[in-house]
Design a protein around this motif. Structure first.
Motif, PDB file in Angstrom:
ATOM      1  N   ILE A 392      16.362  -7.358 -42.665  1.00 27.81           N
ATOM      2  CA  ILE A 392      17.543  -7.526 -43.520  1.00 27.81           C
ATOM      3  C   ILE A 392      17.243  -8.486 -44.665  1.00 27.81           C
ATOM      4  CG2 ILE A 392      19.936  -8.346 -43.590  1.00 27.81           C
ATOM      5  CD1 ILE A 392      20.176  -7.508 -40.639  1.00 27.81           C
ATOM      6  N   ALA A 393      16.594  -9.629 -44.342  1.00 26.74           N
ATOM      7  CA  ALA A 393      16.299 -10.637 -45.362  1.00 26.74           C
ATOM      8  C   ALA A 393      15.365 -10.078 -46.432  1.00 26.74           C
ATOM      9  CB  ALA A 393      15.683 -11.869 -44.710  1.00 26.74           C
ATOM     10  N   LEU A 401      14.065 -16.751 -48.277  1.00 24.84           N
ATOM     11  CA  LEU A 401      15.144 -16.258 -47.420  1.00 24.84           C
ATOM     12  C   LEU A 401      14.584 -15.686 -46.122  1.00 24.84           C
ATOM     13  CD1 LEU A 401      18.131 -15.564 -46.936  1.00 24.84           C
ATOM     14  CD2 LEU A 401      17.751 -13.418 -48.159  1.00 24.84           C
ATOM     15  N   VAL A 402      13.484 -14.946 -46.210  1.00 20.65           N
ATOM     16  CA  VAL A 402      12.868 -14.364 -45.016  1.00 20.65           C
ATOM     17  C   VAL A 402      12.423 -15.463 -44.063  1.00 20.65           C
ATOM     18  CG1 VAL A 402      10.938 -12.982 -44.153  1.00 20.65           C
ATOM     19  CG2 VAL A 402      12.145 -12.277 -46.228  1.00 20.65           C
ATOM     20  N   GLN A 403      11.779 -16.507 -44.594  1.00 22.41           N
ATOM     21  CA  GLN A 403      11.274 -17.591 -43.741  1.00 22.41           C
ATOM     22  C   GLN A 403      12.419 -18.361 -43.084  1.00 22.41           C
ATOM     23  OE1 GLN A 403       8.820 -19.796 -46.497  1.00 22.41           O
ATOM     24  NE2 GLN A 403       7.007 -18.503 -46.117  1.00 22.41           N
ATOM     25  N   GLN A 404      13.459 -18.687 -43.859  1.00 20.88           N
ATOM     26  CA  GLN A 404      14.583 -19.446 -43.295  1.00 20.88           C
ATOM     27  C   GLN A 404      15.345 -18.620 -42.256  1.00 20.88           C
ATOM     28  OE1 GLN A 404      16.554 -20.520 -47.028  1.00 20.88           O
ATOM     29  NE2 GLN A 404      16.046 -22.667 -46.656  1.00 20.88           N
ATOM     30  N   VAL A 445      19.436 -24.076 -42.457  1.00 22.26           N
ATOM     31  CA  VAL A 445      19.059 -23.536 -41.148  1.00 22.26           C
ATOM     32  C   VAL A 445      20.067 -23.972 -40.086  1.00 22.26           C
ATOM     33  CG1 VAL A 445      17.308 -23.581 -39.321  1.00 22.26           C
ATOM     34  CG2 VAL A 445      16.617 -23.360 -41.720  1.00 22.26           C
ATOM     35  N   ALA A 446      20.493 -25.237 -40.160  1.00 19.56           N
ATOM     36  CA  ALA A 446      21.459 -25.740 -39.177  1.00 19.56           C
ATOM     37  C   ALA A 446      22.769 -24.956 -39.252  1.00 19.56           C
ATOM     38  CB  ALA A 446      21.716 -27.225 -39.405  1.00 19.56           C
ATOM     39  N   GLN A 447      23.252 -24.715 -40.472  1.00 15.62           N
ATOM     40  CA  GLN A 447      24.486 -23.942 -40.634  1.00 15.62           C
ATOM     41  C   GLN A 447      24.311 -22.511 -40.133  1.00 15.62           C
ATOM     42  OE1 GLN A 447      25.761 -24.130 -44.708  1.00 15.62           O
ATOM     43  NE2 GLN A 447      26.727 -26.126 -44.487  1.00 15.62           N
ATOM     44  N   ALA A 448      23.160 -21.933 -40.390  1.00 13.92           N
ATOM     45  CA  ALA A 448      22.912 -20.559 -39.940  1.00 13.92           C
ATOM     46  C   ALA A 448      22.923 -20.473 -38.422  1.00 13.92           C
ATOM     47  CB  ALA A 448      21.580 -20.061 -40.491  1.00 13.92           C
ATOM     48  N   ILE A 449      22.344 -21.469 -37.753  1.00 17.89           N
ATOM     49  CA  ILE A 449      22.359 -21.497 -36.282  1.00 17.89           C
ATOM     50  C   ILE A 449      23.788 -21.641 -35.777  1.00 17.89           C
ATOM     51  CG2 ILE A 449      21.682 -22.870 -34.272  1.00 17.89           C
ATOM     52  CD1 ILE A 449      19.054 -23.493 -35.749  1.00 17.89           C
ATOM     53  N   GLU A 450      24.552 -22.526 -36.396  1.00 14.61           N
ATOM     54  CA  GLU A 450      25.943 -22.720 -35.973  1.00 14.61           C
ATOM     55  C   GLU A 450      26.782 -21.478 -36.244  1.00 14.61           C
ATOM     56  OE1 GLU A 450      29.866 -25.451 -37.073  1.00 14.61           O
ATOM     57  OE2 GLU A 450      27.881 -26.073 -37.781  1.00 14.61           O
TER      58      GLU A 450
END
Length: 706
Positions: A392-393, A401-404, A445-450
């Motif tokens: 998707i990224a 974007l792909v790495q994050q 990354v933290a927001q994406a995990i949450e």
């Protein structure tokens, strides 16, 4: 017919708090509906439910002591069966009359009336109305049997107290008293081994009188509050708690307000009979723990109301709803502060311990957690989510974007093996975000995990960043493709893996974030991650998605015609659906729309009936009739313009441009024979209609508007 008000109360031991509101409403309305059905109460009778931790009650206005007599017409049998040729009663008719308590003298009074093709005999009689004692007994039995009891318990009645035929009872909680008052008179009914009386019990500790002897039905709520120290109405008690919570928050000051939680307010209302809100506090050092942890433990374990400041940040004050009102509340306050301290200390301990290990170091542990026996462990699942997220990224962005997205997908589930989430599963995702910040992984990354569980319910917010959207999409698609691939589909009301919610989440992200992604391609891209574990169920899953989308759009206020017209084309990019719907709605408002929609439907039927696939090709040489030439010439101007507007995404303009073809379309169907005998003429005219059909149905299937 004279009437009086009725009061019925069932006094029990403490009822399950999460079920009390429904139990109270059901008890009241089923009983009242039964009385109305029997003619003892009217449609205008006012029904007032009462429900407290230890009672279910209902007050019904204007209840009669006896229902009015009713005229009843009862079909007996066809005339040909009941009467012989001489008009005398047959044995069959006499036997039927005898069963109804009548004899041969009733034959002359029987009524004849048509019944279908034949004529039948009807016996008309007057049925005496039910007495209140009879009717209330039936209503009470109905009300108790239909209670939505979450779990039944059985208990023995006290020796010597049970009524004949009663020694043990199955009910939600042991019942100890029954009140049934019609005005000031006791109605002789019984239930659960209890005989109705006129007395009840008030508050366990603070009642001024015990028992509370009720004067009449109308004094119930007042006497219970004044003598029994009980606010019997669930709604009034809830409002009083809300009032006291707001007053206590104002007393603390600083713009503080109690946390807004209707479910908690309902539950606390079901736990107290005489609410008394008190202000408590805990040590400020506990505020170092994420506030979600503290709020959850106070709400879930202690039923406290945390106080938030004007900025929405947790303070070290909280509110307790006590069931007693002592002169000196310090012992109650101190007791609650003492009880909450170990809970908060546990949360702080878990938080401190979890931060000693990085999320990356926990990835290996996911391989020991079973996800599904056919789909492997959480570790295997994480690798699938990573693969889908990368795909998707790659479509959406660059290498960053792909790495994050890959890093967030790899770590998104690691908080499942932390102590905090083990104690409070509701915090999954949230704690992963905090621990990611602690590991120095950055806010994105933290927001994406949450956020990767979002949207978790209807109305929930979407992930805040593109990285979060990618991981959330990948997580939900992995669940959907995997479960459909092993045949684990939702059935009826059962959806243990929340596949409907996941599908709606994907739909919301694709539409509201207007992502340039096509749904069929997303499903195809997710397949390789599973290897041989699943079979390809993309077709069924696509149907599932479009069914969910159709239901969601109708709930948003779009008509079935509008939704059907747009979704008939199965638009691959869901971000376009709202624009297509707006275009269809604007087109439907045009005066030309009805005629063009009907013509479009007619064209579709003609093309379906033609032999083989029709080629959208038109030969100028074969255009003979003025009407077909006129339609072709108009299309040379209108179709390219409409196509350009469609390609630019201006769907409304594209459809409105096509509306200019109405005169030529009308003339064509009026003057031209499509199915001409000459084959080349027929094929040419079908080709012209095929071209028109393609042009008209780029945005939506306009025939659905016919």
């Amino acid at each position: 017919m004279t009437t009086q008000n009725l009061l019925v109360e069932l006094f029990v031991e403490e009822l399950p708090p999460k079920a009390l509101k429904k139990l109270g409403e059901s008890f009241a309305h089923v009983l009242a509906d039964s009385l109305k059905a029997q003619g003892l109460a009217s449609a205008s009778s006012v029904v007032t439910p009462y429900a407290s931790p230890r009672r279910l009650a209902v007050h019904v206005s204007a209840v009669a002591a006896q229902a009015a007599d009713k005229a009843v017409s009862q079909k007996l049998m066809p005339v040909a069966v009941g009467l012989d040729a001489a008009g005398s009663a047959t044995p069959a008719l006499l036997k039927k009359l005898q069963a109804l308590g009548a004899d041969a003298s009733a034959v002359a009074g029987l009524k004849r009336a048509p019944d279908g093709k034949a004529e039948a005999l009807f016996f008309e009689s007057t049925v005496q109305g039910a007495t209140l004692a009879e009717g209330l007994q039936k209503a009470l039995n109905d009300s108790i049997s239909k209670l939505p009891i979450p779990k039944v318990m059985s208990y023995q009645l006290e020796s010597g107290c049970e009524l004949p035929g009663w020694s043990s009872v199955s009910f939600v909680r042991p019942a100890h008293g029954l009140v049934a008052l019609h005005g000031a008179e006791v109605v002789p009914v019984q239930a659960l081994g209890l005989q109705a009386g006129s007395s009840t019990q008030g508050h366990r500790f603070e009642a001024a009188v015990s028992p509370v002897v009720l004067k009449d039905a109308d004094s119930y709520a007042v006497q219970l509050e004044q003598q029994g120290a009980v606010i019997s109405s669930f709604a009034e008690r809830r409002a009083e708690i809300a009032r006291q919570l707001a007053a206590a928050a104002a007393q603390v000051g600083g713009g503080c307000k109690p946390i807004d939680d209707d479910a908690l307010l309902d539950e606390v209302t079901a736990l107290v009979e005489r609410p008394n809100v008190l202000i408590c506090e805990f040590e400020p050092q506990f505020l170092e723990v994420p506030q979600e942890c503290l709020i959850l433990t106070m709400k879930a374990n202690q039923k406290y109301f945390p106080l938030l400041d004007a900025a929405g940040k947790l303070t070290n004050k909280f509110l307790v709803v006590s069931n007693i009102q002592p002169d000196d509340a310090s012992f109650v306050i101190g007791g609650n502060e003492r009880v909450v301290r170990p809970r908060l200390a546990d949360a702080k301990f878990f938080f401190d311990q979890d931060r000693k290990k990085t999320l990356a170091s926990r990835v290996e542990s996911l391989g020991k957690v079973v996800y599904h026996n056919k789909l492997g462990t959480q570790g295997e699942r994480v690798e699938r989510v990573r693969a889908i997220a990368k795909a998707i990224a790659t479509q959406l962005g660059d290498t960053a974007l792909v790495q994050q997205a890959d890093l967030a997908a790899q770590l998104a589930k690691t908080d499942l093996v932390t102590d905090m989430v083990g104690e409070f599963p509701e915090l999954q995702g949230i704690m992963g975000g905090y621990y990611a910040l602690n590991d120095g992984l950055g806010e994105v990354v933290a927001q994406a995990i949450e956020d990767h569980y979002k949207p978790r319910f209807a109305g929930d917010s979407l992930p805040r960043s593109q990285v979060g959207l990618v991981v959330a999409l990948a997580d939900k698609l992995e669940t959907l493709v995997g479960m459909f691939g092993i045949g684990n589909l939702p059935t009826g009301d059962k959806d243990p893996f929340a596949l409907r919610r996941h599908a709606l989440g994907v739909i919301r992200m694709l539409t509201e974030a207007d992502l340039p992604l096509e749904l069929p391609q997303l499903l195809t891209a997710a397949q390789p991650a599973f290897g041989a574990k699943i079979t390809d169920a993309s077709a069924a899953l696509l149907d599932f998605f479009y069914d969910r989308l159709a239901g969601s759009l109708r709930e948003q206020g779009y008509s079935s015609q509008e939704v059907d017209a747009v979704l008939a084309l199965r638009p691959a990019r869901l971000g376009d659906v709202a624009k297509r719907l707006a275009a269809v709605r604007a087109f439907a408002a045009l005066p030309e729309s009805a005629a063009l929609a009907a013509a479009n439907k007619r064209i579709g039927n003609i093309l379906k009936k033609s032999d083989g696939d029709v080629d959208a090709h038109v030969s100028l040489v074969l255009l003979q009739e003025p009407a077909e030439k006129g339609l072709y010439e108009a299309m040379q101007t209108v179709s390219p313009q409409s196509l350009a507007q469609w390609q630019a995404g201006d769907y409304t303009a594209s459809l409105q441009t096509l509306a200019a073809l109405r005169p030529q379309v009308d003339a064509f169907f009026e003057d031209v024979m499509v199915n001409a005998e000459q084959l080349d003429l027929r094929l040419n005219r079908l080709g012209l209609l095929k071209s028109l059909h393609i042009a008209m149905n780029r945005v939506a299937d306009l025939s659905r508007l016919a």
